[in-house]
Scaffold this motif. Structure first.
Motif, PDB file in Angstrom:
ATOM      1  N   GLY A  75     -46.978   6.655 -14.630  1.00 54.48           N
ATOM      2  CA  GLY A  75     -48.146   6.922 -14.531  1.00 54.48           C
ATOM      3  C   GLY A  75     -48.963   6.833 -13.082  1.00 54.48           C
ATOM      4  N   ALA A  76     -48.184   6.154 -12.020  1.00 56.47           N
ATOM      5  CA  ALA A  76     -48.810   6.321 -10.779  1.00 56.47           C
ATOM      6  C   ALA A  76     -48.826   7.268 -10.153  1.00 56.47           C
ATOM      7  CB  ALA A  76     -48.055   5.116 -10.006  1.00 56.47           C
ATOM      8  N   ILE A  77     -49.745   7.702  -9.228  1.00 54.29           N
ATOM      9  CA  ILE A  77     -49.720   8.771  -8.244  1.00 54.29           C
ATOM     10  C   ILE A  77     -49.204   8.416  -7.106  1.00 54.29           C
ATOM     11  CG2 ILE A  77     -51.136  10.661  -7.282  1.00 54.29           C
ATOM     12  CD1 ILE A  77     -53.056  10.176  -9.615  1.00 54.29           C
ATOM     13  N   VAL A  78     -48.317   9.137  -6.529  1.00 52.17           N
ATOM     14  CA  VAL A  78     -47.697   8.844  -5.313  1.00 52.17           C
ATOM     15  C   VAL A  78     -47.745  10.184  -4.223  1.00 52.17           C
ATOM     16  CG1 VAL A  78     -45.906   7.264  -6.230  1.00 52.17           C
ATOM     17  CG2 VAL A  78     -45.265   9.407  -6.077  1.00 52.17           C
ATOM     18  N   MET A  79     -47.683  10.225  -2.946  1.00 54.38           N
ATOM     19  CA  MET A  79     -47.409  11.040  -2.040  1.00 54.38           C
ATOM     20  C   MET A  79     -46.294  10.857  -1.355  1.00 54.38           C
ATOM     21  SD  MET A  79     -50.256  12.612   0.587  1.00 54.38           S
ATOM     22  CE  MET A  79     -50.510  10.899   1.273  1.00 54.38           C
ATOM     23  N   LEU A  80     -45.560  12.280  -1.353  1.00 54.02           N
ATOM     24  CA  LEU A  80     -44.310  12.399  -0.457  1.00 54.02           C
ATOM     25  C   LEU A  80     -44.549  12.221   1.085  1.00 54.02           C
ATOM     26  CD1 LEU A  80     -42.305  15.370  -2.357  1.00 54.02           C
ATOM     27  CD2 LEU A  80     -42.029  12.535  -2.521  1.00 54.02           C
ATOM     28  N   LEU A  81     -44.173  11.403   1.812  1.00 51.13           N
ATOM     29  CA  LEU A  81     -44.193  11.299   3.152  1.00 51.13           C
ATOM     30  C   LEU A  81     -43.040  12.004   3.874  1.00 51.13           C
ATOM     31  CD1 LEU A  81     -44.940   7.457   3.303  1.00 51.13           C
ATOM     32  CD2 LEU A  81     -46.592   9.346   3.297  1.00 51.13           C
ATOM     33  N   ARG A  82     -42.243  12.917   3.112  1.00 50.54           N
ATOM     34  CA  ARG A  82     -41.334  13.426   3.992  1.00 50.54           C
ATOM     35  C   ARG A  82     -40.917  14.933   3.153  1.00 50.54           C
ATOM     36  NH1 ARG A  82     -37.468   9.913   7.017  1.00 50.54           N
ATOM     37  NH2 ARG A  82     -38.402   8.075   6.913  1.00 50.54           N
ATOM     38  N   ASN A  83     -40.514  15.778   3.862  1.00 50.07           N
ATOM     39  CA  ASN A  83     -39.970  17.009   3.081  1.00 50.07           C
ATOM     40  C   ASN A  83     -38.618  16.807   2.230  1.00 50.07           C
ATOM     41  OD1 ASN A  83     -41.875  18.650   3.942  1.00 50.07           O
ATOM     42  ND2 ASN A  83     -41.062  19.092   5.660  1.00 50.07           N
ATOM     43  N   LEU A  84     -38.450  16.634   1.109  1.00 51.53           N
ATOM     44  CA  LEU A  84     -37.196  16.506   0.442  1.00 51.53           C
ATOM     45  C   LEU A  84     -36.697  17.560  -0.019  1.00 51.53           C
ATOM     46  CD1 LEU A  84     -38.285  13.405  -2.023  1.00 51.53           C
ATOM     47  CD2 LEU A  84     -37.176  13.256   0.113  1.00 51.53           C
ATOM     48  N   ASN A  85     -37.337  18.536  -0.734  1.00 53.56           N
ATOM     49  CA  ASN A  85     -36.625  19.943  -0.954  1.00 53.56           C
ATOM     50  C   ASN A  85     -38.008  20.979  -1.104  1.00 53.56           C
ATOM     51  OD1 ASN A  85     -35.729  21.933  -2.428  1.00 53.56           O
ATOM     52  ND2 ASN A  85     -34.370  20.604  -3.625  1.00 53.56           N
ATOM     53  N   PRO A  86     -38.329  21.696   0.017  1.00 51.97           N
ATOM     54  CA  PRO A  86     -39.126  22.748  -0.140  1.00 51.97           C
ATOM     55  C   PRO A  86     -39.053  23.707  -1.117  1.00 51.97           C
ATOM     56  CG  PRO A  86     -38.429  22.435   2.206  1.00 51.97           C
ATOM     57  CD  PRO A  86     -37.556  21.609   1.261  1.00 51.97           C
ATOM     58  N   LYS A  87     -37.851  24.299  -1.414  1.00 52.84           N
ATOM     59  CA  LYS A  87     -37.802  25.160  -2.474  1.00 52.84           C
ATOM     60  C   LYS A  87     -38.167  24.843  -3.697  1.00 52.84           C
ATOM     61  CE  LYS A  87     -33.686  27.654  -0.813  1.00 52.84           C
ATOM     62  NZ  LYS A  87     -32.600  27.960  -0.800  1.00 52.84           N
ATOM     63  N   GLY A 109     -40.776  22.661  -3.804  1.00 48.24           N
ATOM     64  CA  GLY A 109     -42.278  22.167  -3.908  1.00 48.24           C
ATOM     65  C   GLY A 109     -42.219  20.904  -3.445  1.00 48.24           C
ATOM     66  N   LEU A 110     -41.180  19.983  -3.175  1.00 48.38           N
ATOM     67  CA  LEU A 110     -41.340  18.514  -2.503  1.00 48.38           C
ATOM     68  C   LEU A 110     -41.423  18.625  -1.046  1.00 48.38           C
ATOM     69  CD1 LEU A 110     -38.303  17.151  -4.855  1.00 48.38           C
ATOM     70  CD2 LEU A 110     -40.976  17.169  -5.317  1.00 48.38           C
ATOM     71  N   LEU A 111     -42.710  18.672  -0.759  1.00 48.94           N
ATOM     72  CA  LEU A 111     -43.048  18.721   0.859  1.00 48.94           C
ATOM     73  C   LEU A 111     -43.737  17.565   1.083  1.00 48.94           C
ATOM     74  CD1 LEU A 111     -43.952  22.477   0.479  1.00 48.94           C
ATOM     75  CD2 LEU A 111     -41.967  21.515   1.775  1.00 48.94           C
ATOM     76  N   ASN A 112     -43.932  17.155   2.602  1.00 46.73           N
ATOM     77  CA  ASN A 112     -44.735  16.207   2.978  1.00 46.73           C
ATOM     78  C   ASN A 112     -46.027  16.510   2.404  1.00 46.73           C
ATOM     79  OD1 ASN A 112     -45.765  13.952   4.393  1.00 46.73           O
ATOM     80  ND2 ASN A 112     -45.658  15.325   6.460  1.00 46.73           N
ATOM     81  N   GLY A 113     -46.619  15.304   1.886  1.00 47.67           N
ATOM     82  CA  GLY A 113     -48.083  15.495   1.398  1.00 47.67           C
ATOM     83  C   GLY A 113     -48.154  15.994  -0.014  1.00 47.67           C
ATOM     84  N   THR A 114     -47.212  16.247  -0.630  1.00 45.75           N
ATOM     85  CA  THR A 114     -47.310  16.698  -2.092  1.00 45.75           C
ATOM     86  C   THR A 114     -47.548  15.535  -3.131  1.00 45.75           C
ATOM     87  OG1 THR A 114     -45.509  18.517  -1.822  1.00 45.75           O
ATOM     88  CG2 THR A 114     -45.795  17.796  -4.085  1.00 45.75           C
ATOM     89  N   GLY A 150     -40.847  12.849 -11.787  1.00 50.46           N
ATOM     90  CA  GLY A 150     -42.040  12.943 -11.427  1.00 50.46           C
ATOM     91  C   GLY A 150     -42.630  14.393 -11.689  1.00 50.46           C
ATOM     92  N   LYS A 151     -44.001  14.448 -12.056  1.00 46.21           N
ATOM     93  CA  LYS A 151     -44.493  15.749 -12.210  1.00 46.21           C
ATOM     94  C   LYS A 151     -45.572  16.018 -11.139  1.00 46.21           C
ATOM     95  CE  LYS A 151     -47.392  18.223 -15.488  1.00 46.21           C
ATOM     96  NZ  LYS A 151     -48.262  18.099 -16.835  1.00 46.21           N
ATOM     97  N   ILE A 152     -45.220  17.132 -10.286  1.00 45.54           N
ATOM     98  CA  ILE A 152     -45.975  17.746  -9.259  1.00 45.54           C
ATOM     99  C   ILE A 152     -47.459  18.000  -9.616  1.00 45.54           C
ATOM    100  CG2 ILE A 152     -46.127  19.576  -7.310  1.00 45.54           C
ATOM    101  CD1 ILE A 152     -43.080  19.685  -7.761  1.00 45.54           C
ATOM    102  N   LEU A 153     -48.232  17.343  -8.994  1.00 50.46           N
ATOM    103  CA  LEU A 153     -49.668  17.716  -9.026  1.00 50.46           C
ATOM    104  C   LEU A 153     -50.520  18.645  -8.171  1.00 50.46           C
ATOM    105  CD1 LEU A 153     -50.711  14.059  -9.595  1.00 50.46           C
ATOM    106  CD2 LEU A 153     -50.350  15.638 -11.348  1.00 50.46           C
ATOM    107  N   THR A 154     -50.143  18.954  -6.893  1.00 51.34           N
ATOM    108  CA  THR A 154     -50.346  19.723  -5.989  1.00 51.34           C
ATOM    109  C   THR A 154     -49.563  20.664  -5.439  1.00 51.34           C
ATOM    110  OG1 THR A 154     -49.611  18.408  -4.072  1.00 51.34           O
ATOM    111  CG2 THR A 154     -51.863  18.038  -4.972  1.00 51.34           C
ATOM    112  N   GLY A 155     -49.839  21.787  -4.865  1.00 48.21           N
ATOM    113  CA  GLY A 155     -49.242  23.040  -4.336  1.00 48.21           C
ATOM    114  C   GLY A 155     -48.935  23.977  -5.116  1.00 48.21           C
ATOM    115  N   ALA A 190     -40.080  17.259 -11.095  1.00 47.30           N
ATOM    116  CA  ALA A 190     -39.084  17.106 -10.174  1.00 47.30           C
ATOM    117  C   ALA A 190     -38.406  15.821 -10.105  1.00 47.30           C
ATOM    118  CB  ALA A 190     -39.588  17.069  -8.729  1.00 47.30           C
ATOM    119  N   PHE A 191     -37.178  15.711  -9.646  1.00 48.97           N
ATOM    120  CA  PHE A 191     -36.472  14.505  -9.619  1.00 48.97           C
ATOM    121  C   PHE A 191     -35.818  14.062  -8.297  1.00 48.97           C
ATOM    122  CE2 PHE A 191     -35.677  16.761 -14.051  1.00 48.97           C
ATOM    123  CZ  PHE A 191     -35.684  15.661 -14.623  1.00 48.97           C
TER     124      PHE A 191
END
Length: 105
Positions: free
Chosen positions: A42-54, A56-61, A75-80, A87-88
């Motif tokens: 249930g915690a909201i987190v933000m990626l600090l690196r590009n993990l997999n652009p295809k 949608g796992l980008l820096n700031g997501t 996790g479930k993507i909230l932005t973009g 996403a795993f």
């Protein structure tokens, strides 16, 4: 709680004695996560690196954590553009590049 690995690359037992896990856990190196990374569902987190652009796992997501597993975080993507998709994110081995320590990770 996800913990970092507590060892150095050694060419014998000398480094293991000189750099015990307590010392390694105390280090705060630039660009590295803390030794204990505390996450919960249930915690909201933000990626600090590009993990997999295809995917949608980008820096700031931003993502909401759905489940925590030993080797990955679900996790479930909230932005973009991939908002709403699941996403795993695998456990990643980080090696600091700007260290002046007398040993290798």
């Amino acid at each position: 709680v996800y913990q970092s690995i507590d060892s150095v690359c050694t060419h014998g037992d000398e480094a293991a004695i000189n750099y015990p896990p307590e010392f390694l856990n105390y280090l705060n190196l630039s660009g590295m996560p803390p030794h204990n990374l505390k996450l919960k569902r249930g915690a909201i987190v933000m990626l600090l690196r590009n993990l997999n652009p295809k995917q949608g796992l980008l820096n700031g997501t931003r993502l909401i954590i759905v489940s925590l597993n030993e080797l990955f975080v679900h996790g479930k993507i909230l932005t973009g553009s991939k908002k709403g998709e699941h996403a795993f994110m695998p456990r990643i081995n980080f090696v600091p590049s700007d260290t002046n320590l007398p040993f290798n990770f």
